[in-house]
Design a protein around this motif. Structure first.
Motif, mmCIF file in Angstrom:
data_model
loop_
_atom_site.group_PDB
_atom_site.id
_atom_site.type_symbol
_atom_site.label_atom_id
_atom_site.label_comp_id
_atom_site.label_asym_id
_atom_site.label_seq_id
_atom_site.Cartn_x
_atom_site.Cartn_y
_atom_site.Cartn_z
ATOM 1 N N ASN A 147 44.245 2.884 -46.329
ATOM 2 C CA ASN A 147 42.851 3.279 -46.580
ATOM 3 C C ASN A 147 42.770 4.317 -47.696
ATOM 4 O OD1 ASN A 147 41.943 1.654 -44.523
ATOM 5 N ND2 ASN A 147 41.841 3.295 -43.006
ATOM 6 N N ILE A 148 43.722 5.237 -47.703
ATOM 7 C CA ILE A 148 43.652 6.308 -48.705
ATOM 8 C C ILE A 148 43.837 5.726 -50.116
ATOM 9 C CG2 ILE A 148 46.086 6.973 -48.251
ATOM 10 C CD1 ILE A 148 43.481 9.440 -49.452
ATOM 11 N N GLN A 149 44.774 4.771 -50.228
ATOM 12 C CA GLN A 149 45.008 4.164 -51.538
ATOM 13 C C GLN A 149 43.745 3.447 -52.024
ATOM 14 O OE1 GLN A 149 48.315 4.552 -52.803
ATOM 15 N NE2 GLN A 149 47.149 4.134 -54.661
ATOM 16 N N LYS A 150 43.129 2.724 -51.100
ATOM 17 C CA LYS A 150 41.914 1.975 -51.475
ATOM 18 C C LYS A 150 40.783 2.935 -51.825
ATOM 19 C CE LYS A 150 43.133 -2.196 -49.138
ATOM 20 N NZ LYS A 150 43.236 -2.778 -47.836
ATOM 21 N N TRP A 151 40.706 3.997 -51.048
ATOM 22 C CA TRP A 151 39.636 4.967 -51.269
ATOM 23 C C TRP A 151 39.800 5.601 -52.646
ATOM 24 C CZ3 TRP A 151 38.185 10.030 -52.077
ATOM 25 C CH2 TRP A 151 36.886 10.378 -51.667
ATOM 26 N N MET A 152 41.047 5.951 -52.967
ATOM 27 C CA MET A 152 41.293 6.577 -54.284
ATOM 28 C C MET A 152 41.002 5.579 -55.401
ATOM 29 S SD MET A 152 44.598 9.065 -53.787
ATOM 30 C CE MET A 152 45.761 7.771 -53.931
ATOM 31 N N ALA A 153 41.425 4.336 -55.209
ATOM 32 C CA ALA A 153 41.230 3.320 -56.258
ATOM 33 C C ALA A 153 39.740 3.159 -56.564
ATOM 34 C CB ALA A 153 41.839 1.992 -55.819
ATOM 35 N N HIS A 154 38.935 3.228 -55.518
ATOM 36 C CA HIS A 154 37.493 3.090 -55.674
ATOM 37 C C HIS A 154 36.932 4.148 -56.640
ATOM 38 C CE1 HIS A 154 33.388 2.198 -54.461
ATOM 39 N NE2 HIS A 154 33.193 3.487 -54.272
ATOM 40 N N TYR A 155 37.565 5.321 -56.644
ATOM 41 C CA TYR A 155 37.098 6.402 -57.522
ATOM 42 C C TYR A 155 37.961 6.524 -58.790
ATOM 43 C CZ TYR A 155 34.136 7.622 -53.628
ATOM 44 O OH TYR A 155 33.199 7.563 -52.635
ATOM 45 N N GLY A 156 38.814 5.526 -59.012
ATOM 46 C CA GLY A 156 39.652 5.530 -60.213
ATOM 47 C C GLY A 156 40.728 6.613 -60.190
ATOM 48 N N ILE A 157 41.111 7.042 -58.985
ATOM 49 C CA ILE A 157 42.147 8.090 -58.870
ATOM 50 C C ILE A 157 43.497 7.397 -58.677
ATOM 51 C CG2 ILE A 157 42.917 10.036 -57.445
ATOM 52 C CD1 ILE A 157 39.892 10.396 -56.721
ATOM 53 N N THR A 158 44.488 7.787 -59.462
ATOM 54 C CA THR A 158 45.730 6.997 -59.454
ATOM 55 C C THR A 158 46.867 7.626 -58.647
ATOM 56 O OG1 THR A 158 46.287 8.024 -61.549
ATOM 57 C CG2 THR A 158 45.281 5.821 -61.658
ATOM 58 N N SER A 159 46.754 8.892 -58.270
ATOM 59 C CA SER A 159 47.830 9.470 -57.441
ATOM 60 C C SER A 159 47.236 10.472 -56.456
ATOM 61 C CB SER A 159 48.861 10.177 -58.316
ATOM 62 O OG SER A 159 48.302 11.391 -58.796
ATOM 63 N N TYR A 160 48.020 10.755 -55.410
ATOM 64 C CA TYR A 160 47.543 11.694 -54.398
ATOM 65 C C TYR A 160 47.398 13.091 -55.005
ATOM 66 C CZ TYR A 160 47.020 14.033 -49.866
ATOM 67 O OH TYR A 160 46.538 14.772 -48.803
ATOM 68 N N ASP A 161 48.322 13.445 -55.889
ATOM 69 C CA ASP A 161 48.222 14.762 -56.540
ATOM 70 C C ASP A 161 46.920 14.882 -57.326
ATOM 71 O OD1 ASP A 161 50.429 15.867 -55.492
ATOM 72 O OD2 ASP A 161 51.764 15.266 -57.124
ATOM 73 N N GLU A 162 46.543 13.784 -57.960
ATOM 74 C CA GLU A 162 45.281 13.799 -58.720
ATOM 75 C C GLU A 162 44.100 13.991 -57.762
ATOM 76 O OE1 GLU A 162 44.790 10.332 -61.264
ATOM 77 O OE2 GLU A 162 42.650 10.784 -61.490
ATOM 78 N N LEU A 163 44.171 13.309 -56.606
ATOM 79 C CA LEU A 163 43.088 13.477 -55.625
ATOM 80 C C LEU A 163 43.038 14.926 -55.139
ATOM 81 C CD1 LEU A 163 40.868 12.522 -53.653
ATOM 82 C CD2 LEU A 163 42.675 11.950 -52.029
#
Ligand code: PRX
Length: 650
Positions: free
Chosen positions: A26-42
């Motif tokens: 879910n976290i990967q999909k959630w980040m992808a939705h906002y164009g975020i490519t890594s957890y550090d970026e999030l």
């Protein structure tokens, strides 16, 4: 030769979730939705703009009326989603029954004696509505307090949801506490109605809860009605005009009930927890922010999907159960397993049988349970097909790397990452935790959740580079407690004044060179016994309330399974002599005053307790003695000779 564990720790190897798990999380999909490519970026983005993060997640829930501001922060008072109209039950039930989830199973309940019940979202909705109507019929209104003293039976979540639905504030009291503890909490909250059970099963025995509670009901002046669930069939005395059977009051009730639109900041529940004094603290959580925080963490940390079977093997009487057995899983619309009894009853197959039987895919438990099963040995899980598991969790106390490895290897078959989540009754939601996309180190709770600014500081509040210090949180989060019930000053003093405007968790932690957090335990006089939070002061006051006891000092002693056990030293009044029988009577007394969980594992009678010249009991010295640590300089004590005598109690 190094053991496998030593080798792993020496290597400082990181354990990574599988590519597949990460990709589909879910976290990967959630980040992808906002164009975020890594957890550090999030983490960076969320740190810079926490309101963006929480606003996006709050929008995934349903609001009767949208909020105007995400956050108003006037330290130490936070308001989240201000102006929003919301009810957590609308999100946990009402909205699901309008969708296909209506016929999905919400709870698979298994009794200790093997009975199984399944409730769909539709069933649960109807039962909650009937109970909510019954409570309204009894005159319970928005803001009234209802005490719920129930074991792990389905009526417990039903009662909580029924209260929340009509805007009443529930106060659940753990069924392992005894009547006096219930009375103290019910009186503090001035409850109008209380809900209990005739009896329930624990290790094959029936615990007669109604009979116990009868001892104190006349001493709760605010109480108008006691509702009793029939469960174990034990004989009870029903007092006319006060006691009513659950079945009878819901029987004729309508199956529809309008949910009360609440302000986002309206209280949802009070949950009493132990602090450093003898008086439990009434931690207050509210509808809006609490819902958003627990929903977000369950979705992103435990990665729950519609096809998952979730088992949080805690008791609803504690915060873990409130957040992650009742509210968050229902908001997410998943199927949960709920089990009434002891995990090793009638034998150590039980826990694994349940996972196998219901194909549990995500399992959340406490280190004490893992260590208990480690002691029984891996042959027990090995007898069962645990291949349905895909993710594991741990909470409540530090998990030692040995237990982590055992859990990883013998339960998760090296396929399931372990989410070791740090949080508290006060925080409402998981705050420092891995995610299914982060690398893990056995024994570390990894990193603060997005937006959470956690740090480790010295006594002056300066960040510590190396070594242990106070774990603090520097910014607010949506599911933080809002106050202590009827004690707003204690809220400020106990948590926010050591370092003004910064939340003091009471834990000691360290941060390693990779920014990973390691929790080392409590800094204060709060014990953690098998994941249960117990105040030494509460046990001491229970001991001294026994007429033979003059003074008592309670400290924690490390224990391999329970983490800590309760160790007490007692001086007796003149005319009373130490004896095994007196020890037994004292244990019984503490069981009755607080509950079996608070009964001391060790009672030592001594002539004198080590004290300062001003007469203060030196718990620090007693603690060091019990742990086998150096007691330090004791020359300033009034009675240094009392220290050695602790080794030879009477
Ligand atoms: O000491 C920490 C420990 O449990 C305390 C909170 O207890 P309670 O409010 O009863 O809530 C327990 C369930 C959330 C904390 O102050 N604790 C909780 N989780 C962890 C932990 N210690 C180490 N690792 C954890 N994952």
């Amino acid at each position: 030769m190094l053991s496998e564990l030593e080798a792993l720790l020496k290597e400082n190897r990181l354990f990574s979730p599988s590519e597949d798990l990460m990709k589909n999380s879910n976290i990967q999909k959630w980040m992808a939705h906002y164009g975020i490519t890594s957890y550090d970026e999030l983490l960076q983005k969320a740190q810079n703009d926490p309101e963006w993060f929480w606003d996006e997640l709050a929008q995934e829930l349903e609001w009767y009326q949208p909020y105007e501001n995400v956050l108003k922060w006037d330290p130490p008072h936070a308001e989240w989603f201000c102006g929003g109209k919301f009810n957590i039950v609308h999100n946990a039930l009402d909205r699901h029954v309008k969708t296909w989830r209506k016929n999905k199973v919400a709870y698979i309940w298994e009794g200790e004696s093997g009975q199984v019940k399944k409730l769909t979202y539709h069933d649960l909705h109807r039962k909650v509505n009937q109970m909510a109507n019954a409570l309204r019929g009894l005159g319970v209104k928005k803001g009234d307090r209802v005490s719920i003293y129930l074991p792990m039976i389905l009526e417990l979540p039903i009662a909580m949801l029924a209260c929340a639905k009509i805007g009443a504030i529930h106060s659940v009291v753990f069924s392992g506490f005894w009547a006096k503890a219930f009375q103290e909490r019910a009186n503090d909250a001035k409850v109008k109605v209380a809900i209990t059970v005739d009896g329930f099963y624990r290790r094959g025995k029936v615990i007669p809860l109604k009979e116990n509670v009868d001892e104190v009901l006349d001493d709760i002046p605010s109480l108008e009605t006691l509702i009793v669930v029939k469960h174990a069939g034990s004989p009870v005395h029903m007092k006319p005009g006060r006691d009513l059977w659950w079945e009878e009051i819901i029987h004729e009730q309508e199956k529809e009930c309008i949910t009360e639109p609440m302000d986002s900041e309206d209280p949802l529940f009070i949950l009493y927890t132990s602090g450093t004094t003898g008086k439990p603290k009434g931690v207050v959580h509210v509808h809006g922010g609490y819902a958003v925080g627990i929903y977000t963490t369950l979705k992103l940390v435990f990665d729950l999907k519609d096809q998952d079977i979730w088992w949080c093997a805690a008791d609803i009487g504690w915060i873990t159960g409130h957040s992650y057995i009742v509210y968050a899983p229902l908001i997410m619309g998943v199927t949960s397993v709920m089990y009434e009894g002891a995990p090793d009853y009638p034998d150590p197959n039980r826990l694994w049988e349940i996972i196998e039987e219901y194909c549990v895919s995500v399992f959340y438990t406490a280190p004490t349970t893992i260590r208990l099963f480690m002691k029984y040995g891996e042959k027990w899980p090995q007898k069962h097909d645990l291949s349905s598991l895909r993710l594991l969790g741990s909470v409540g106390e530090p998990i030692n790397p040995e237990a982590w490895m055992w859990y990883y290897k013998h339960v998760g078959n090296r396929q399931c990452p372990i989410m070791d989540t740090w949080w508290q009754t006060e925080t409402g939601m998981q705050l420092i935790t891995p995610l299914p996309i982060t690398s893990l180190k056995p024994g570390s709770v990894v990193k603060p959740f997005p937006t959470i600014k956690a740090d480790v500081v010295d006594n002056k509040g300066n960040p510590i580079g190396e070594g242990g210090g106070h774990l603090v949180i520097k910014t607010p989060w949506p599911s933080m407690f809002r106050t202590l019930y009827k004690d707003p000053d204690r809220y400020v003093d106990a948590y926010w004044s050591t370092f003004p405007g910064v939340y003091l968790s009471g834990d000691v932690a360290r941060i390693d060179e990779d920014g990973y957090f390691w929790i080392q335990g409590r800094a204060d006089d709060v014990l953690n016994v098998a994941g249960h939070r117990i105040s030494t002061a509460e046990v001491e006051s229970a001991l001294v309330s026994y007429d033979a006891v003059a003074e008592a000092a309670v400290v924690g002693k490390p224990d391999q399974v329970k983490g800590e056990e309760i160790c007490s030293f007692v001086t007796l009044k003149k005319g009373f002599d130490p004896s095994p029988r007196l020890k037994h009577l004292l244990r019984e007394h503490v069981r009755r005053e607080i509950g079996p969980i608070a009964s001391p594992a060790f009672i030592g009678f001594v002539e004198d307790l080590p004290k300062t010249r001003s007469g203060k009991i030196m718990r620090r010295v007693i603690k060091a003695k019990v742990k086998g640590d150096d007691v330090g300089d004791i020359t300033t004590l009034a009675n240094p000779e009392a220290v050695d005598k602790l080794d030879h109690p009477l």
